[in-house]
Design a protein around this motif. Structure first.
Motif, PDB file in Angstrom:
ATOM      1  N   GLN A 116      -0.179  -8.598 -10.223  1.00 39.56           N
ATOM      2  CA  GLN A 116      -1.391  -8.482  -9.417  1.00 39.56           C
ATOM      3  C   GLN A 116      -2.388  -9.544  -9.857  1.00 39.56           C
ATOM      4  O   GLN A 116      -2.644  -9.709 -11.034  1.00 39.56           O
ATOM      5  CB  GLN A 116      -2.013  -7.096  -9.571  1.00 39.56           C
ATOM      6  N   THR A 148       6.917  -6.115  -5.920  1.00 39.00           N
ATOM      7  CA  THR A 148       5.496  -5.897  -5.633  1.00 39.00           C
ATOM      8  C   THR A 148       4.661  -7.006  -6.218  1.00 39.00           C
ATOM      9  O   THR A 148       4.579  -7.146  -7.429  1.00 39.00           O
ATOM     10  CB  THR A 148       4.932  -4.558  -6.198  1.00 39.00           C
ATOM     11  N   GLU A 150       0.737  -8.465  -5.526  1.00 37.30           N
ATOM     12  CA  GLU A 150      -0.474  -8.301  -4.727  1.00 37.30           C
ATOM     13  C   GLU A 150      -1.503  -9.333  -5.170  1.00 37.30           C
ATOM     14  O   GLU A 150      -1.846  -9.412  -6.335  1.00 37.30           O
ATOM     15  CB  GLU A 150      -1.023  -6.889  -4.898  1.00 37.30           C
ATOM     16  N   GLY A 153      -6.925  -8.331  -3.253  1.00 42.36           N
ATOM     17  CA  GLY A 153      -7.011  -7.151  -2.419  1.00 42.36           C
ATOM     18  C   GLY A 153      -7.464  -5.935  -3.196  1.00 42.36           C
ATOM     19  O   GLY A 153      -7.832  -6.016  -4.359  1.00 42.36           O
ATOM     20  N   ALA A 155      -6.787  -1.391  -3.319  1.00 42.29           N
ATOM     21  CA  ALA A 155      -5.920  -0.295  -2.904  1.00 42.29           C
ATOM     22  C   ALA A 155      -6.606   1.055  -3.014  1.00 42.29           C
ATOM     23  O   ALA A 155      -7.564   1.208  -3.763  1.00 42.29           O
ATOM     24  CB  ALA A 155      -4.664  -0.287  -3.767  1.00 42.29           C
ATOM     25  N   ASN A 172       8.039 -13.508  -3.894  1.00 44.44           N
ATOM     26  CA  ASN A 172       8.358 -12.170  -4.386  1.00 44.44           C
ATOM     27  C   ASN A 172       9.793 -11.904  -3.978  1.00 44.44           C
ATOM     28  O   ASN A 172      10.158 -12.180  -2.850  1.00 44.44           O
ATOM     29  CB  ASN A 172       7.399 -11.160  -3.737  1.00 44.44           C
ATOM     30  N   THR A 182       7.574  -6.300  -1.900  1.00 48.64           N
ATOM     31  CA  THR A 182       6.320  -6.001  -1.212  1.00 48.64           C
ATOM     32  C   THR A 182       5.394  -7.085  -1.665  1.00 48.64           C
ATOM     33  O   THR A 182       5.195  -7.223  -2.864  1.00 48.64           O
ATOM     34  CB  THR A 182       5.704  -4.644  -1.654  1.00 48.64           C
ATOM     35  N   GLN A 183       4.863  -7.860  -0.809  1.00 43.80           N
ATOM     36  CA  GLN A 183       3.910  -8.887  -1.204  1.00 43.80           C
ATOM     37  C   GLN A 183       2.704  -8.756  -0.312  1.00 43.80           C
ATOM     38  O   GLN A 183       2.823  -8.914   0.894  1.00 43.80           O
ATOM     39  CB  GLN A 183       4.517 -10.280  -1.092  1.00 43.80           C
ATOM     40  N   ARG A 184       1.571  -8.422  -0.859  1.00 49.40           N
ATOM     41  CA  ARG A 184       0.338  -8.274  -0.085  1.00 49.40           C
ATOM     42  C   ARG A 184      -0.627  -9.359  -0.517  1.00 49.40           C
ATOM     43  O   ARG A 184      -0.918  -9.494  -1.691  1.00 49.40           O
ATOM     44  CB  ARG A 184      -0.283  -6.911  -0.328  1.00 49.40           C
ATOM     45  N   ILE A 185      -1.138 -10.116   0.455  1.00 48.30           N
ATOM     46  CA  ILE A 185      -2.099 -11.166   0.172  1.00 48.30           C
ATOM     47  C   ILE A 185      -3.329 -10.916   1.033  1.00 48.30           C
ATOM     48  O   ILE A 185      -3.238 -10.876   2.252  1.00 48.30           O
ATOM     49  CB  ILE A 185      -1.490 -12.548   0.473  1.00 48.30           C
ATOM     50  N   VAL A 187      -5.304  -8.053   1.258  1.00 50.16           N
ATOM     51  CA  VAL A 187      -5.140  -6.776   1.954  1.00 50.16           C
ATOM     52  C   VAL A 187      -5.970  -5.689   1.272  1.00 50.16           C
ATOM     53  O   VAL A 187      -5.960  -5.557   0.060  1.00 50.16           O
ATOM     54  CB  VAL A 187      -3.655  -6.351   1.949  1.00 50.16           C
ATOM     55  N   ARG A 189      -6.257  -1.596   1.487  1.00 56.38           N
ATOM     56  CA  ARG A 189      -5.530  -0.457   2.052  1.00 56.38           C
ATOM     57  C   ARG A 189      -5.952   0.829   1.372  1.00 56.38           C
ATOM     58  O   ARG A 189      -6.513   0.860   0.328  1.00 56.38           O
ATOM     59  CB  ARG A 189      -4.017  -0.650   1.935  1.00 56.38           C
TER      60      ARG A 189
END
Length: 189
Positions: A116, A148, A150, A153, A155, A172, A182-185, A187, A189
């Motif tokens: 992260q 994962t 991230e 972002g 969460a 990832n 899971t790659q969140r850029i 984000v 949530r």
């Protein structure tokens, strides 16, 4: 006399609770070519750079990382590499976070891995921040893989506000039998 003892106990409890909150404020954290490994049978490995936990707060600060390598590579692997991260009602505000060449792996039989960058967990808030990751690679590649990654972002009722999130060359993978990834850029949530 009893009232003063009760007041003293309450004051001590409140100060102890406040001391558990991690905070990085008006600071600069820099790391260059840092490594953490753990090649072992029941591996784990954890590398935190610029991290504030339990009501964590990073404010008016700079976190700059160039080349951070975290591995694990064992039978019951894990890994986890956090750069500019807060947790437990975590907040990141008025902060510059950049990571270049961040490599987190795992590659074991019961792999996991999690990287992260500029991320706030558990009612996390990222406000007025610049977050950049270039060449961030997270893998896992084991039998019961996960992965994962991230970048920039928040969460669990997360808020991402007035922030710039830049990611280039972010990879990832997962690659194992029970894979996930899971790659969140940028984000919330």
């Amino acid at each position: 006399m009893k009232v003063s003892k009760i007041a003293l106990v309450v004051a001590l409890c409140l100060s102890a609770a406040g001391a558990m909150a991690g905070e990085i404020v008006n600071s600069a954290v820099t790391a260059t070519a840092v490594g953490n490994t753990s090649t072992g049978l029941a591996s784990t490995a954890l590398q935190n750079i610029g991290v504030a936990e339990n009501n964590g707060h990073i404010g008016t600060s700079t976190v700059v990382v160039n080349g951070a390598f975290n591995t694990a590579a064992g039978l019951a692997s894990t890994a986890t590499q956090n750069v500019g991260h807060t947790s437990g009602n975590g907040r990141i505000d008025n902060t510059f976070i950049t990571g270049n060449g961040l490599v987190n792996t795992a590659a074991g039989l019961a792999a996991t891995a999690k990287q992260q960058v500029g991320f706030a967990d558990n009612n996390g808030r990222v406000q007025n921040a610049f977050i950049s990751a270039a060449g961030a690679t997270n893998t896992a590649a084991g039998l019961a893989a996960t992965a994962t990654q991230e970048i920039g972002g928040a969460a669990n009722n997360g808020v991402l506000q007035n922030a710039a999130v830049v990611a280039s060359g972010a990879f990832n993978t997962a690659g194992g039998l029970a894979s996930s990834a899971t790659q969140r850029i940028g984000v919330a949530r």
